[in-house]
Design a protein around this motif. Structure first.
Motif, mmCIF file in Angstrom:
data_model
loop_
_atom_site.group_PDB
_atom_site.id
_atom_site.type_symbol
_atom_site.label_atom_id
_atom_site.label_comp_id
_atom_site.label_asym_id
_atom_site.label_seq_id
_atom_site.Cartn_x
_atom_site.Cartn_y
_atom_site.Cartn_z
ATOM 1 N N ASP A 154 0.868 -1.167 0.000
ATOM 2 C CA ASP A 154 0.000 0.000 0.000
ATOM 3 C C ASP A 154 0.913 1.227 0.000
ATOM 4 N N PRO A 155 0.873 2.046 -1.083
ATOM 5 C CA PRO A 155 1.798 3.181 -1.178
ATOM 6 C C PRO A 155 1.667 4.171 -0.032
ATOM 7 N N LYS A 156 0.564 4.118 0.675
ATOM 8 C CA LYS A 156 0.376 5.056 1.802
ATOM 9 C C LYS A 156 1.198 4.642 3.021
ATOM 10 N N ARG A 157 1.671 3.419 3.047
ATOM 11 C CA ARG A 157 2.464 2.940 4.198
ATOM 12 C C ARG A 157 3.955 3.203 3.957
ATOM 13 N N ASP A 158 4.741 3.098 5.020
ATOM 14 C CA ASP A 158 6.167 3.390 4.895
ATOM 15 C C ASP A 158 7.004 2.126 4.690
ATOM 16 N N PHE A 159 6.361 1.083 4.183
ATOM 17 C CA PHE A 159 7.110 -0.145 3.881
ATOM 18 C C PHE A 159 6.529 -0.792 2.631
ATOM 19 N N LEU A 160 7.346 -1.659 2.022
ATOM 20 C CA LEU A 160 6.911 -2.396 0.838
ATOM 21 C C LEU A 160 6.405 -3.776 1.234
ATOM 22 N N ARG A 161 5.522 -4.301 0.376
ATOM 23 C CA ARG A 161 4.939 -5.622 0.577
ATOM 24 C C ARG A 161 4.094 -5.659 1.846
ATOM 25 N N GLY A 162 3.841 -6.865 2.394
ATOM 26 C CA GLY A 162 2.875 -6.915 3.483
ATOM 27 C C GLY A 162 3.014 -8.145 4.368
ATOM 28 N N TYR A 163 1.908 -8.521 4.993
ATOM 29 C CA TYR A 163 1.957 -9.596 5.989
ATOM 30 C C TYR A 163 0.596 -10.265 6.124
ATOM 31 N N SER A 164 0.609 -11.425 6.753
ATOM 32 C CA SER A 164 -0.618 -12.116 7.155
ATOM 33 C C SER A 164 -0.637 -12.203 8.681
ATOM 34 N N PHE A 165 -1.832 -12.279 9.232
ATOM 35 C CA PHE A 165 -1.985 -12.712 10.628
ATOM 36 C C PHE A 165 -2.335 -14.186 10.617
ATOM 37 N N GLN A 166 -1.671 -14.942 11.437
ATOM 38 C CA GLN A 166 -2.055 -16.326 11.670
ATOM 39 C C GLN A 166 -2.472 -16.405 13.130
ATOM 40 N N MET A 167 -3.700 -16.848 13.373
ATOM 41 C CA MET A 167 -4.151 -16.920 14.763
ATOM 42 C C MET A 167 -3.658 -18.196 15.432
ATOM 43 N N ASN A 168 -3.081 -18.051 16.605
ATOM 44 C CA ASN A 168 -2.743 -19.190 17.467
ATOM 45 C C ASN A 168 -3.537 -19.046 18.759
ATOM 46 N N MET B 105 -1.944 -13.387 17.903
ATOM 47 C CA MET B 105 -1.839 -13.024 16.495
ATOM 48 C C MET B 105 -0.362 -13.116 16.122
ATOM 49 N N ALA B 106 -0.034 -14.080 15.294
ATOM 50 C CA ALA B 106 1.339 -14.193 14.786
ATOM 51 C C ALA B 106 1.389 -13.428 13.470
ATOM 52 N N ILE B 107 2.245 -12.435 13.412
ATOM 53 C CA ILE B 107 2.363 -11.618 12.202
ATOM 54 C C ILE B 107 3.496 -12.199 11.371
ATOM 55 N N ILE B 108 3.150 -12.766 10.232
ATOM 56 C CA ILE B 108 4.156 -13.401 9.382
ATOM 57 C C ILE B 108 4.459 -12.439 8.240
ATOM 58 N N SER B 109 5.685 -11.956 8.209
ATOM 59 C CA SER B 109 6.028 -10.862 7.298
ATOM 60 C C SER B 109 6.694 -11.371 6.033
ATOM 61 N N GLU B 110 6.475 -10.651 4.943
ATOM 62 C CA GLU B 110 7.289 -10.928 3.757
ATOM 63 C C GLU B 110 8.707 -10.455 4.067
ATOM 64 N N ASP B 111 9.664 -11.319 3.768
ATOM 65 C CA ASP B 111 11.075 -11.042 4.047
ATOM 66 C C ASP B 111 11.756 -10.836 2.702
ATOM 67 N N LEU B 112 12.199 -9.623 2.418
ATOM 68 C CA LEU B 112 12.810 -9.376 1.112
ATOM 69 C C LEU B 112 14.247 -9.901 1.075
ATOM 70 N N PRO B 113 14.683 -10.403 -0.092
ATOM 71 C CA PRO B 113 16.033 -10.975 -0.169
ATOM 72 C C PRO B 113 17.117 -9.899 -0.070
#
Lengths: 146, 528
Positions: free
Chosen positions: B342-356, B394-402
């Motif tokens: 989302d260009p409005k955010r200060d980071f690229l790509r995103g994440y999922s929440f996985q509920m535990n 809420m486990a936040i699983i982030s995209e990890d850029l190479p």
């Protein structure tokens, strides 16, 4: 390498300070933590435990009068806090040993109403009901085409 | 001197998620195939006995450095923010997973084109789609179609696992916030499936019924492959991949438990040793012809290590009379409202929440999902009571850029061991910003669900389940290690099918994608 009887007695003398009793729960000293077996089966606890016990024995307060076994509760707490500060990694493994022993004990399980009986009726959850999807299912697809 | 063994068509190294899937697919062809596995058959799961939590912290720990079994190798991780995790046995880490199995999104394969970052994959979601479907059928997927965050797909063979009282709370909270959520896809059987007993509940996460309900590749893929003629050799530690004087692959050298060494000659070699084991093996296969390691003309073997950094937010409920520990630990629901850039955010790509959800007594006392253990001393019981069976995670699983500096190297071990992998990994600024955003949103969701207090782990050090990127897939030999067929650019007939080949990481658990790639590669090999 193993924990000898003297070291074990010192360790056990600190148990009621680590997990004290209250109205509902026993202290770690009141129940069998099965430490001998855990230590025998899992070598990773021995070195840190020896290090903690050795530090306790060297503490000035533990070297006067009746020795370690005569320490007051307050003195024991102070020594443990100092040990935790000076040897955080070893102390964490030592505490893991005590907590695993305590919370693997059947008496403790009973007190906290915990069971390994997987067939217990209460555990049988209601199968998934897709009516809960009514709201989210109305949303248009929003995955990004690529 | 290694003993020469008769030629076989194909040698596969590693019998985990990908090696097993690949072996099964290839075994249908009648080719002679040997599968080498450093571990043994395994069914010694903890559960149903009082000591099961002790075993989780020792011989069944996620971390091989703690577990320290004969089948494990040490990993030097002092220079890494995250500890790599794996399990070494026939079936690999599918013996020790929650089996949460979302797919990558189509956009994950086109991050350069869409967001101007990293590289596009040389394959697309649509190339993998039929192999995802095949793998779902084989492994047995519990789930339901209709998710608006993902492309349409065929029905799963089993319904979703129950959401439980806490899952329903989170789902309704997401509805109220106008956020996406969907029941998790999972390779845990919710009903009886192909010989596995369905399990829709579990009072205490780890128990033998649960392990048997979760798919592991020893049962799903390897046993059928053996019936097809696959030869499995356990306790076989591969030291190096060999090439002939022309640089063509011609087999592997491995040793058994008595330190006897063998040269297994083969027409094709397929590596499936995970994102650390595979670069370790290639780097250890250096020679006069390949002084920097095999298949490493790009210099990228071991580079671009990606983990999926996790942040963890626990939310604590006020009610004392509800048990929030009932149900599967991690296959409950997924939130993908913040998955795309989302260009409005200060980071690229995103994440999922996985509920535990809440877990067992000792794990709670030792700080499950919390930044601190339950303190020792006078406050112990009160604090334990506040946490035990009272939280959702809420486990936040982030995209990890190479990034090139995140890497696997090898250093000399003692005379009895292969070189030891040494990991260098720093969480990037982009990831930190992304996780911070996720932490804020997770707190919002948990509060909406009724939680009155939250705790946060900004980056979970013990969360290195996903090992990716260290032999990157791409079209350009100067900028990748394998091509779109997962064949080495440098060495013909050398293939890699584990998470190493991921060009980027996406922001979901990678196993179905790893297995789909393995099945696709096998299919391409069979079709010549």
């Amino acid at each position: 390498m193993k924990i000898d009887n003297i070291e074990m007695n010192i360790l056990k003398s600190f148990l009621e300070v680590i997990i004290p009793s209250n109205d509902d729960m026993p202290s770690a000293k009141d129940i069998d933590l099965n430490l001998d077996n855990i230590l025998k089966e899992n070598q990773k606890y021995i070195k840190p435990t020896k290090q903690i016990v050795d530090f306790i024995q060297r503490e000035p307060a533990a070297r006067v009068m009746g020795g370690v076994l005569s320490l007051t509760e307050i003195q024991k707490i102070d020594i443990l806090k100092m040990t935790e500060h000076l040897f955080p990694d070893e102390f964490a493994i030592f505490i893991e040993l005590i907590y695993l022993g305590y919370y693997s004990n059947p008496e403790v399980h009973k007190k906290i109403n915990w069971t390994l009986d997987q067939d217990k009726k209460d555990f049988n959850l209601t199968p998934f009901d897709d009516s809960i999807l009514d709201n989210i299912s109305k949303r248009d697809p929003f995955w990004r085409k690529a | 001197m290694a003993k020469n063994l008769p030629f076989v068509d194909i040698v596969i190294v590693g019998s985990g998620a990908s090696g097993a899937a690949c072996a099964w697919k290839l075994s249908t062809s009648g080719a002679s195939i040997v599968l080498l596995e450093q571990g043994d058959w395994f069914n010694n799961y903890p559960g149903d006995t009082q000591d099961w939590e002790i075993r989780l912290k020792n011989d069944f720990h996620f971390n091989p450095n703690v577990r320290n079994l004969k089948s494990d190798y040490e990993i030097l991780d002092e220079n890494s923010d995250i500890s790599p995790l794996m399990f070494n046995a026939v079936g690999g880490s599918t013996h020790h997973w929650t089996a949460h199995t979302p797919r990558l999104h189509p956009s994950d394969f086109r991050v350069k084109t869409l967001d101007g970052v990293a590289d596009d994959w040389p394959i697309s979601y649509w190339d993998l789609e039929k192999y995802y479907d095949l793998n779902d059928e084989m492994m047995g997927c519990s789930g339901i179609k209709g998710d608006p965050a993902n492309p349409p797909r065929s029905a799963r063979p089993m319904p979703p696992l129950p959401l439980g009282i806490d899952g329903e709370r989170i789902a309704k909270a997401a509805d109220r916030l106008g956020w996406h959520w969907w029941p998790s896809d999972s390779y845990q059987a919710s009903i009886d499936y192909k010989g596995r007993e369905g399990l829709n509940n579990n009072g205490s996460y780890h128990n033998k019924k649960l392990w048997e309900a979760i798919a592991s590749t020893d049962h799903v893929y390897i046993k059928p492959a053996i019936k097809n003629g696959l030869e499995l050799r356990t306790n076989s530690i591969v030291e190096s991949v060999q090439v002939d004087s022309k640089g063509n692959v011609n087999g592997v050298v491995y040793r058994d438990t008595k330190n006897n060494t063998y040269f297994q000659k083969a027409g094709k070699v397929i590596l499936a040793c995970n994102g650390i084991g595979t670069p370790r093996l290639l780097l250890n296969s250096s020679s006069k012809q390949n002084p920097n390691g095999l298949s490493n003309s790009s210099g990228l073997v071991g580079k671009n290590l990606m983990f999926h950094p996790y942040a963890i937010v626990n939310g604590y409920y006020p009610e004392e009379d509800i048990d929030y520990s009932l149900g599967s630990l991690g296959n409950i629901l997924i939130v993908q409202e913040f998955y795309e850039t989302d260009p409005k955010r200060d980071f690229l790509r995103g994440y999922s929440f996985q509920m535990n959800r809440s877990t067992s007594p000792a794990m709670t006392a030792l700080g499950s999902g919390s930044p601190t253990i339950v303190p020792w001393g006078n406050s112990h019981h009160n604090e334990f009571k506040k946490r035990f069976r009272r939280f959702s995670t809420m486990a936040i699983i982030s995209e990890d850029l190479p990034e090139l500096h995140n890497r696997v190297e090898i250093v000399s071990g003692n005379s009895n061991t292969l070189p030891i992998p040494k990991i260098y990994y720093k969480t990037s600024d982009n990831t930190k910003k992304l996780l911070n955003h996720g932490i804020g949103k997770a707190k919002e969701l948990l509060k909406e669900a009724g939680c009155v207090e939250t705790t946060t782990i900004p980056v979970l050090r013990s969360g290195g389940w996903h090992l990716m990127g260290t032999t990157k897939m791409g079209d350009d030999p100067k900028n990748s290690v394998v091509n779109a067929n997962c064949e080495s650019h440098d060495v013909k007939n050398l293939y890699i099918v584990d998470g190493s080949v991921f060009t980027t990481s996406a922001a979901v658990n990678p196993t179905p994608t790893i297995q789909a790639i393995a099945l696709m590669t096998a299919d391409k090999i069979l079709k010549g």
